[in-house]
Design an enzyme around this catalytic site. Structure first.
Site, PDB file in Angstrom:
ATOM      1  N   HIS A  73      38.653  55.469  74.839  1.00  0.00           N
ATOM      2  CA  HIS A  73      38.910  55.555  73.389  1.00  0.00           C
ATOM      3  C   HIS A  73      37.807  56.363  72.689  1.00  0.00           C
ATOM      4  O   HIS A  73      37.100  55.840  71.827  1.00  0.00           O
ATOM      5  CB  HIS A  73      38.961  54.128  72.868  1.00  0.00           C
TER       6      HIS A  73
ATOM      7  N   GLU B 160      41.560  60.961  72.942  1.00  0.00           N
ATOM      8  CA  GLU B 160      41.468  59.977  74.016  1.00  0.00           C
ATOM      9  C   GLU B 160      42.245  60.395  75.259  1.00  0.00           C
ATOM     10  O   GLU B 160      43.381  60.844  75.168  1.00  0.00           O
ATOM     11  CB  GLU B 160      42.009  58.634  73.530  1.00  0.00           C
TER      12      GLU B 160
END
Length: 345
Positions: free
Chosen positions: A224, A321
């Site tokens: 992330h 991401e």
């Protein structure tokens, strides 16, 4: 002094495994980047292998963590909230910080001193809540689902299993294994190994998930990554033609579509999954930096910026991401490996 409960320990080697892999692909979603002479490991293939590190030329390995002896350029210190963190420094002038809680890379500075990662101002370092920013893990679940948001890996203490110097640059490997906490949500035995390698203008990571149980399990995963940015000037190239799952306006019912733009920009709220993304994306962070995000075996990408949902900081970052959105099945003793390289060009 670090709290006794956070002291590092030496850990043994894992059993042989069968590595499962796939063609080069890319990234994943949100909450929570130069022409890449990709020095990622060889393409993933089905093979039997031992997790023991091979002796390569240019590699210097050091004594165990239990002895608190680390490779040159690797040190452990007390970070925010008293949490232990790893400091790695390259002789070329780059440096990074990795918290053992969540194995979260919270800082990556290139030789000019600029930090290319972003930690949100609302981030807490209390060992109870995932660190909001840097490069958090999403495992064994991406997004919402039967367990906590994005899984438990970002909310557990990892441990150091190795540190080394490769071609003059430092690298460190962290490990996470199942325990009563993880099994309360996901009743499987596993090992996760996460290697972070620092270079003069790049940061490379390798994530290896091994099924150490006697039954198959399924999972998905993502990194992330929060990249420091000026959102009004941000653009991402390389996603044209990808199938999209757009979570705006309804994240519970994403709209299927196809990316038609050469450059994706962020004029407002963005939360979009790109399936079958390419192995390389180019990010202009709006601050004068071009960043190439390359990967092997992360099959998807996610772009996210919360806009006014995080009014205090949305202008200062973008999430680009790498992800594996489709559920992946691992048989006992099988492994899945994925690599990422973020490089300033």
């Amino acid at each position: 002094m670090l709290a006794p409960s956070l002291l590092l320990r030496a850990l043994g080697k894992a059993p042989p495994s069968t590595e499962v892999s796939a063609p080069l692909l890319p990234r994943s979603q949100a909450e929570m980047a130069a022409p890449c002479a990709l020095t990622l490991p060889s393409p993933l293939s089905v093979s039997s292998s031992s997790p023991r590190r091979s002796r390569r030329s240019g590699v210097v390995a050091m004594a165990s963590v239990g002895q608190k002896v680390y490779a040159p350029g690797v040190a452990v210190s007390e970070g925010n909230g008293g949490l232990p963190k790893i400091d790695i420094k390259s002789p070329h002038g780059s440096e990074a910080e990795i918290y053992l809680f969540g194995a979260c890379v919270t800082s990556w500075k290139v030789p000019n001193g600029k930090d290319l990662l972003f930690v949100r101002p609302d981030a807490v370092f209390n060992g109870q809540k995932p660190i909001s920013g840097g490069i958090p893990h999403c495992f064994p679940q991406f997004g919402p689902g039967p367990m906590q948001q994005h899984g438990f890996a970002r909310n557990m203490n990892w441990s150091i299993t190795d540190s080394e110097v490769i071609e003059g640059d430092p690298a460190v490997t962290l490990e996470l294994k199942d325990d009563s906490y993880s099994r309360s949500m996901w009743d499987f035995s596993f090992q996760a190994l996460y290697k972070v390698a620092l270079h003069s203008t790049s940061l490379s990571t390798t994530l290896k998930i091994t099924n150490t149980d006697d039954k198959p399990f399924s999972f998905n995963s993502a990194l992330h990554s929060y990249i420091r940015a000026s959102i009004s000037g941000v653009s991402v190239k390389g996603l044209k033609g990808c199938k999209t799952l757009n979570k705006d306006p309804d994240p519970t019912n994403p709209l299927e579509g196809k990316e038609e733009r050469e450059e994706v920009t962020f004029p407002g709220f963005v939360d979009c999954v790109y399936l079958g993304a390419p192995s390389e994306l180019t990010l202009d962070n709006g601050l004068g930096d071009k960043i190439v995000i390359s990967n092997a075996n992360w099959s998807d990408a996610v772009l996210w910026n919360p806009h006014l949902q995080m009014e205090a900081c949305y202008k200062d970052f973008v999430c680009v991401e790498n992800a594996k959105i489709e559920t992946l099945l691992l048989e006992p003793k099988q492994s899945w490996v994925a690599e990422q390289k973020i490089e300033l060009i």
